[in-house]
Design a protein around this motif. Structure first.
Motif, PDB file in Angstrom:
ATOM      1  N   SER A   1      20.303  12.455  12.030  1.00 13.57           N
ATOM      2  CA  SER A   1      19.689  12.727  10.741  1.00 13.57           C
ATOM      3  C   SER A   1      18.633  13.821  10.852  1.00 13.57           C
ATOM      4  CB  SER A   1      19.049  11.458  10.187  1.00 13.57           C
ATOM      5  OG  SER A   1      18.310  11.736   9.007  1.00 13.57           O
ATOM      6  N   TYR A   2      18.551  14.633   9.822  1.00  7.07           N
ATOM      7  CA  TYR A   2      17.531  15.680   9.745  1.00  7.07           C
ATOM      8  C   TYR A   2      16.126  15.066   9.777  1.00  7.07           C
ATOM      9  CZ  TYR A   2      14.769  19.466   7.629  1.00  7.07           C
ATOM     10  OH  TYR A   2      13.823  20.423   7.355  1.00  7.07           O
ATOM     11  N   TYR A   3      16.016  13.812   9.356  1.00  7.62           N
ATOM     12  CA  TYR A   3      14.707  13.168   9.230  1.00  7.62           C
ATOM     13  C   TYR A   3      14.361  12.300  10.434  1.00  7.62           C
ATOM     14  CZ  TYR A   3      15.416  14.674   4.431  1.00  7.62           C
ATOM     15  OH  TYR A   3      15.658  15.437   3.313  1.00  7.62           O
TER      16      TYR A   3
ATOM     17  N   ASP B   1      10.641  24.949  10.036  1.00 11.34           N
ATOM     18  CA  ASP B   1      11.010  25.802   8.912  1.00 11.34           C
ATOM     19  C   ASP B   1      10.458  25.278   7.593  1.00 11.34           C
ATOM     20  OD1 ASP B   1      12.596  23.594   9.148  1.00 11.34           O
ATOM     21  OD2 ASP B   1      14.418  24.549   8.401  1.00 11.34           O
ATOM     22  N   GLU B   2      10.055  24.021   7.560  1.00 15.70           N
ATOM     23  CA  GLU B   2       9.482  23.435   6.353  1.00 15.70           C
ATOM     24  C   GLU B   2       8.718  22.170   6.718  1.00 15.70           C
ATOM     25  OE1 GLU B   2      12.273  21.943   3.541  1.00 15.70           O
ATOM     26  OE2 GLU B   2      13.499  20.936   5.043  1.00 15.70           O
ATOM     27  N   ASP B   3       7.914  21.699   5.774  1.00 15.45           N
ATOM     28  CA  ASP B   3       7.224  20.420   5.942  1.00 15.45           C
ATOM     29  C   ASP B   3       8.052  19.324   5.285  1.00 15.45           C
ATOM     30  OD1 ASP B   3       5.147  21.533   7.299  1.00 15.45           O
ATOM     31  OD2 ASP B   3       3.779  21.619   5.588  1.00 15.45           O
ATOM     32  N   ILE B   4       8.180  18.204   5.985  1.00 11.25           N
ATOM     33  CA  ILE B   4       8.872  17.039   5.437  1.00 11.25           C
ATOM     34  C   ILE B   4       7.828  16.004   5.063  1.00 11.25           C
ATOM     35  CG2 ILE B   4      10.476  15.163   5.918  1.00 11.25           C
ATOM     36  CD1 ILE B   4      11.850  16.965   7.941  1.00 11.25           C
TER      37      ILE B   4
ATOM     38  N   ALA C   1       4.701 -11.090   9.875  1.00  9.80           N
ATOM     39  CA  ALA C   1       5.242  -9.804  10.316  1.00  9.80           C
ATOM     40  C   ALA C   1       4.788  -8.711   9.362  1.00  9.80           C
ATOM     41  CB  ALA C   1       6.773  -9.856  10.366  1.00  9.80           C
ATOM     42  N   ALA C   2       4.317  -7.593   9.927  1.00 14.10           N
ATOM     43  CA  ALA C   2       3.975  -6.432   9.115  1.00 14.10           C
ATOM     44  C   ALA C   2       5.266  -5.787   8.618  1.00 14.10           C
ATOM     45  CB  ALA C   2       3.163  -5.438   9.934  1.00 14.10           C
ATOM     46  N   VAL C   3       5.180  -5.106   7.474  1.00 11.02           N
ATOM     47  CA  VAL C   3       6.366  -4.487   6.877  1.00 11.02           C
ATOM     48  C   VAL C   3       6.050  -3.039   6.524  1.00 11.02           C
ATOM     49  CG1 VAL C   3       8.018  -4.534   4.959  1.00 11.02           C
ATOM     50  CG2 VAL C   3       7.203  -6.688   5.965  1.00 11.02           C
ATOM     51  N   LEU C   4       6.974  -2.154   6.861  1.00  6.37           N
ATOM     52  CA  LEU C   4       6.859  -0.731   6.534  1.00  6.37           C
ATOM     53  C   LEU C   4       8.161  -0.283   5.893  1.00  6.37           C
ATOM     54  CD1 LEU C   4       5.363   2.037   6.743  1.00  6.37           C
ATOM     55  CD2 LEU C   4       6.466   2.320   8.978  1.00  6.37           C
ATOM     56  N   MET C   5       8.075   0.340   4.713  1.00  5.66           N
ATOM     57  CA  MET C   5       9.252   0.839   4.006  1.00  5.66           C
ATOM     58  C   MET C   5       9.106   2.336   3.755  1.00  5.66           C
ATOM     59  SD  MET C   5       9.990  -2.089   1.140  1.00  5.66           S
ATOM     60  CE  MET C   5      10.077  -3.839   1.561  1.00  5.66           C
ATOM     61  N   PRO C   6       9.592   3.172   4.670  1.00  9.70           N
ATOM     62  CA  PRO C   6       9.547   4.620   4.446  1.00  9.70           C
ATOM     63  C   PRO C   6      10.498   5.026   3.321  1.00  9.70           C
ATOM     64  CG  PRO C   6       9.866   4.075   6.770  1.00  9.70           C
ATOM     65  CD  PRO C   6      10.121   2.829   5.981  1.00  9.70           C
ATOM     66  N   GLN C   7      10.166   6.121   2.644  1.00  6.10           N
ATOM     67  CA  GLN C   7      11.036   6.643   1.591  1.00  6.10           C
ATOM     68  C   GLN C   7      11.414   8.082   1.906  1.00  6.10           C
ATOM     69  OE1 GLN C   7       9.489   7.194  -2.401  1.00  6.10           O
ATOM     70  NE2 GLN C   7      11.426   6.560  -3.308  1.00  6.10           N
ATOM     71  N   CYS C   8      12.716   8.322   1.927  1.00  7.28           N
ATOM     72  CA  CYS C   8      13.238   9.641   2.292  1.00  7.28           C
ATOM     73  C   CYS C   8      13.219  10.578   1.086  1.00  7.28           C
ATOM     74  CB  CYS C   8      14.672   9.497   2.811  1.00  7.28           C
ATOM     75  SG  CYS C   8      15.421  11.039   3.356  1.00  7.28           S
ATOM     76  N   PRO C   9      12.789  11.833   1.255  1.00  6.27           N
ATOM     77  CA  PRO C   9      12.773  12.774   0.128  1.00  6.27           C
ATOM     78  C   PRO C   9      14.165  13.291  -0.229  1.00  6.27           C
ATOM     79  CG  PRO C   9      12.047  13.883   2.126  1.00  6.27           C
ATOM     80  CD  PRO C   9      12.211  12.427   2.479  1.00  6.27           C
ATOM     81  N   GLY C  10      15.135  13.108   0.672  1.00  4.44           N
ATOM     82  CA  GLY C  10      16.504  13.520   0.398  1.00  4.44           C
ATOM     83  C   GLY C  10      17.429  12.350   0.612  1.00  4.44           C
ATOM     84  N   SER C  11      18.216  12.397   1.677  1.00  5.77           N
ATOM     85  CA  SER C  11      19.022  11.248   2.074  1.00  5.77           C
ATOM     86  C   SER C  11      18.991  11.152   3.585  1.00  5.77           C
ATOM     87  CB  SER C  11      20.475  11.395   1.608  1.00  5.77           C
ATOM     88  OG  SER C  11      21.276  10.374   2.173  1.00  5.77           O
TER      89      SER C  11
ATOM     90  N   THR D   1       0.850  -1.194   0.000  1.00  2.00           N
ATOM     91  CA  THR D   1       0.000   0.000   0.000  1.00  2.00           C
ATOM     92  C   THR D   1       0.881   1.237   0.000  1.00  2.00           C
ATOM     93  OG1 THR D   1      -1.745  -1.134   1.229  1.00  2.00           O
ATOM     94  CG2 THR D   1      -1.779   1.278   1.252  1.00  2.00           C
ATOM     95  N   VAL D   2       0.612   2.153  -0.931  1.00  2.00           N
ATOM     96  CA  VAL D   2       1.387   3.386  -1.047  1.00  2.00           C
ATOM     97  C   VAL D   2       0.727   4.490  -0.236  1.00  2.00           C
ATOM     98  CG1 VAL D   2       2.278   5.141  -2.637  1.00  2.00           C
ATOM     99  CG2 VAL D   2       2.174   2.751  -3.356  1.00  2.00           C
ATOM    100  N   SER D   3       1.512   5.190   0.569  1.00  2.00           N
ATOM    101  CA  SER D   3       0.976   6.319   1.336  1.00  2.00           C
ATOM    102  C   SER D   3       2.098   7.313   1.605  1.00  2.00           C
ATOM    103  CB  SER D   3       0.357   5.842   2.655  1.00  2.00           C
ATOM    104  OG  SER D   3       1.317   5.170   3.443  1.00  2.00           O
ATOM    105  N   SER D   4       1.765   8.404   2.254  1.00  2.00           N
ATOM    106  CA  SER D   4       2.771   9.409   2.606  1.00  2.00           C
ATOM    107  C   SER D   4       2.399  10.040   3.936  1.00  2.00           C
ATOM    108  CB  SER D   4       2.886  10.481   1.520  1.00  2.00           C
ATOM    109  OG  SER D   4       1.658  11.178   1.379  1.00  2.00           O
ATOM    110  N   TYR D   5       3.387  10.648   4.568  1.00  2.00           N
ATOM    111  CA  TYR D   5       3.174  11.290   5.867  1.00  2.00           C
ATOM    112  C   TYR D   5       3.880  12.640   5.858  1.00  2.00           C
ATOM    113  CZ  TYR D   5       3.130  12.146  10.897  1.00  2.00           C
ATOM    114  OH  TYR D   5       2.936  12.713  12.136  1.00  2.00           O
ATOM    115  N   ARG D   6       3.158  13.677   6.267  1.00  2.00           N
ATOM    116  CA  ARG D   6       3.715  15.033   6.287  1.00  2.00           C
ATOM    117  C   ARG D   6       4.033  15.430   7.725  1.00  2.00           C
ATOM    118  NH1 ARG D   6       3.871  18.895   2.447  1.00  2.00           N
ATOM    119  NH2 ARG D   6       2.491  17.633   1.131  1.00  2.00           N
ATOM    120  N   TYR D   7       5.268  15.866   7.930  1.00  2.00           N
ATOM    121  CA  TYR D   7       5.746  16.245   9.268  1.00  2.00           C
ATOM    122  C   TYR D   7       6.118  17.720   9.274  1.00  2.00           C
ATOM    123  CZ  TYR D   7       8.981  16.651  13.230  1.00  2.00           C
ATOM    124  OH  TYR D   7       9.617  17.066  14.377  1.00  2.00           O
ATOM    125  N   ASP D   8       5.639  18.439  10.281  1.00  2.00           N
ATOM    126  CA  ASP D   8       5.946  19.861  10.423  1.00  2.00           C
ATOM    127  C   ASP D   8       7.288  20.009  11.123  1.00  2.00           C
ATOM    128  OD1 ASP D   8       6.066  22.568  10.790  1.00  2.00           O
ATOM    129  OD2 ASP D   8       4.345  22.698  12.147  1.00  2.00           O
TER     130      ASP D   8
END
Length: 548
Positions: free
Chosen positions: A328-330, A203-206, A263-273, A193-200
């Motif tokens: 990490s910044y993230y 200074d910016e939203d990630i 086991a459940a699996v979660l694969m986050p994807q970083c917008p930078g590194s 399942t594809v999804s996204s999460y916005r974090y405040d």
């Protein structure tokens, strides 16, 4: 002046990249510059091609993704005797958008060799010889040395950029020229399942993308968090973490069988590194953790920094990594994403959260354990890029109380294990870590599951995730995933970190952190202002004039 310097640096980097392989980049034009391709890519578990169209299949191998099969609808029933591999010509067409790729519009990048052709039903099942059908399967030659089989363009620094990768299928014998695509099929990737999460972040939203999967079983189950490497960052293709390597095996039977309820699996994807820190240089760019990610990085950046230093005689070009942050910044954004995923899925056992990652993802896995030492039940850093020199004594002491399994190679030329995994493991042993394991390789050599050859294939020694996803990692006859399934969060004696406030200090809210950031900006702005001149500099002995 600063803007000019930044533009100049960007131009030099771009020029150097194009000089590396001008022919390869020429065909992509504006699509590369604008990072277009598959921003809305949808993968299907299965699909049937419409009349005079085709379905494209993307498979993942040990060495990466490949378009290895097409199902073509010829538009009319055809006899089996007319079908052969030599009867078809297949060209790769690169476009500036997915819509154009679906329609077969674009620039011809090259051709693909058809290794087999046979009649199928609409679902791609092979028919008996002598049967007639309007559907034909074309198997395409694929391999680690055949770059055109990879539907994603890999740049030599940070990321794989999406390509609008299409096909033109022609047969003079059958009188067809088919360019329109019905769907893209990737059976494993499409199960996520594809999804996204916005974090405040203040200074910016990630925005972190993610892939997730839940077993269809009842009862509590652990969560495996898999963190990708740098090459799968900064792309709009949400499926890259599962397409670029065999991480999809995490939801396969061979690995799932180790867990009672799966086991459940979660694969986050970083917008930078993941390697980006909260520290910035004087140009405003975030500084990366000083890891030898790839020799190519230095081939590109070093000439730029030297040029800037010579032209401007500025110390700005020489950043002192020892003074930068190491977290990490993230970090906070990733933690909130994991928390949110657990909240939305009550079947996940919060006492069995396992974090794994490779390369930059291995750094991030250790980083999360350092920042949240009482949250994860176990961690598996693979070819990790967390410099051991950045870990303090108290952090090592905390990590020593945590179940850890390191996977790395002594022949890794991307990161020297003597400065990363091996050094950290040695310090953890000195702390008498009780639940510490390691799988150490020299070379990565395996029998390819899809190869018809019996000889072994050798891969870059950095790619220790290959045996991991093959469920081949072991230590003293203990299988890694058997060990992982037994780990559960327990009580730990976590010491106060060197850089943390005392226990009596009141926790800071996000608003307080924002205010501190604003104060830091004001303080930095004041420091950057020129100091007032002495009286002698003004040529007078009385009070200097007011400078407006």
């Amino acid at each position: 002046m600063r803007r000019f310097v930044c533009y100049l640096a960007a131009a030099l980097c771009a020029a150097y990249l194009f000089a590396l392989d001008a022919a390869q980049f020429q065909d992509y034009g504006n699509s590369l510059a604008q990072k277009k391709g598959f921003p809305d890519l949808k993968l299907a578990e299965s699909a049937s091609p419409a009349s005079d169209e085709y379905v494209m299949f993307i498979s993942t191998y040990d060495w990466g993704p490949a378009v290895d099969k097409l199902i073509v609808n010829l538009g009319k029933k055809t006899k089996d005797s007319k079908i052969s591999a030599s009867a078809f010509d297949v060209d790769v067409v690169i476009s500036t958008s997915s819509d154009k790729a679906d329609k077969g519009k674009g620039i011809v990048k090259g051709s693909r060799r058809v290794t087999a052709a046979y009649m199928t039903d609409k679902d791609g099942n092979e028919l008996k010889k002598g049967d007639s059908s309007q559907y034909v399967c074309l198997e395409l030659e694929s391999g680690p040395d055949i770059s055109i089989c990879n539907p994603f363009l890999q740049l030599p620094v940070t990321a794989k950029f999406d390509q609008a990768y299409g096909m033109r299928i022609e047969s003079e014998k059958l009188g067809i020229s088919i360019t329109r695509r019905t769907a893209i099929v990737s059976p494993v990737a499409a199960r996520f399942t594809v999804s996204s999460y916005r974090y405040d972040a203040g200074d910016e939203d990630i925005e972190l993308g993610s892939l997730s999967w839940m077993p269809g079983t009842k009862g509590k189950k652990p969560l495996i968090v898999w963190l990708h490497g740098t090459e799968d960052s900064a792309v709009k293709n949400p499926y890259m973490p599962v397409l670029s390597c065999m991480s999809g095996n995490l939801i396969g039977e061979d690995i799932q069988r180790h867990f009672r309820n799966g086991a459940a699996v979660l694969m986050p994807q970083c917008p930078g590194s993941w390697l980006e820190t909260s520290s910035v240089d004087k140009f405003g760019f975030r500084i990366w953790i000083p890891a030898e990610i790839d020799e190519t990085i230095h081939k590109i950046t070093d000439p730029v920094w030297r040029f800037m230093h010579e032209i401007f005689s500025s110390s700005e070009a020489n950043m002192d990594d020892s003074k930068t942050a190491k977290a990490s910044y993230y970090t906070e954004a990733l933690k909130e994403l994991i928390d949110e995923h657990i909240r939305k899925n009550p079947d996940i056992d919060p006492d069995r959260i396992y974090i794994m990652g490779a390369g930059a993802g291995g750094y991030m896995a250790l980083n999360m354990c350092v920042e949240y030492p009482d949250f994860f039940a176990a961690a598996v850093p693979v070819s990790e890029e967390y410099p051991d020199s950045k870990l303090t004594r108290s952090e090592i002491a905390n990590l020593a109380q945590m179940p850890l399994w390191f996977v790395y190679s002594t022949e890794d030329t991307t990161v020297d294990s003597r400065d990363f995994s091996a050094a950290t493991v040695r310090r953890l042993k000195d702390e008498e870590a009780e639940n510490l394991h390691e799988t150490v390789y020299e070379e990565i050599s395996v029998n390819s599951a899809r190869s018809r050859k019996k000889d072994k294939s050798k891969y870059d020694a950095h790619k220790c995730w290959i045996p991991l996803f093959r469920d081949e990692c072991a230590s003293n006859k203990l299988q890694l995933f058997d060990w992982l399934a037994d780990q559960k969060l327990g009580k730990r004696d976590i010491s106060v970190r060197d850089d943390e406030p005392d226990e009596d200090d009141e926790p800071k809210s996000r608003k307080d952190k924002k205010k501190e950031k604003e104060k830091d900006k004001d303080r930095k702005r004041d420091e950057d202002r020129p100091a007032p001149k002495d009286d002698d500099d003004w040529g007078i002995t009385d009070t200097p004039p007011v400078v407006l």
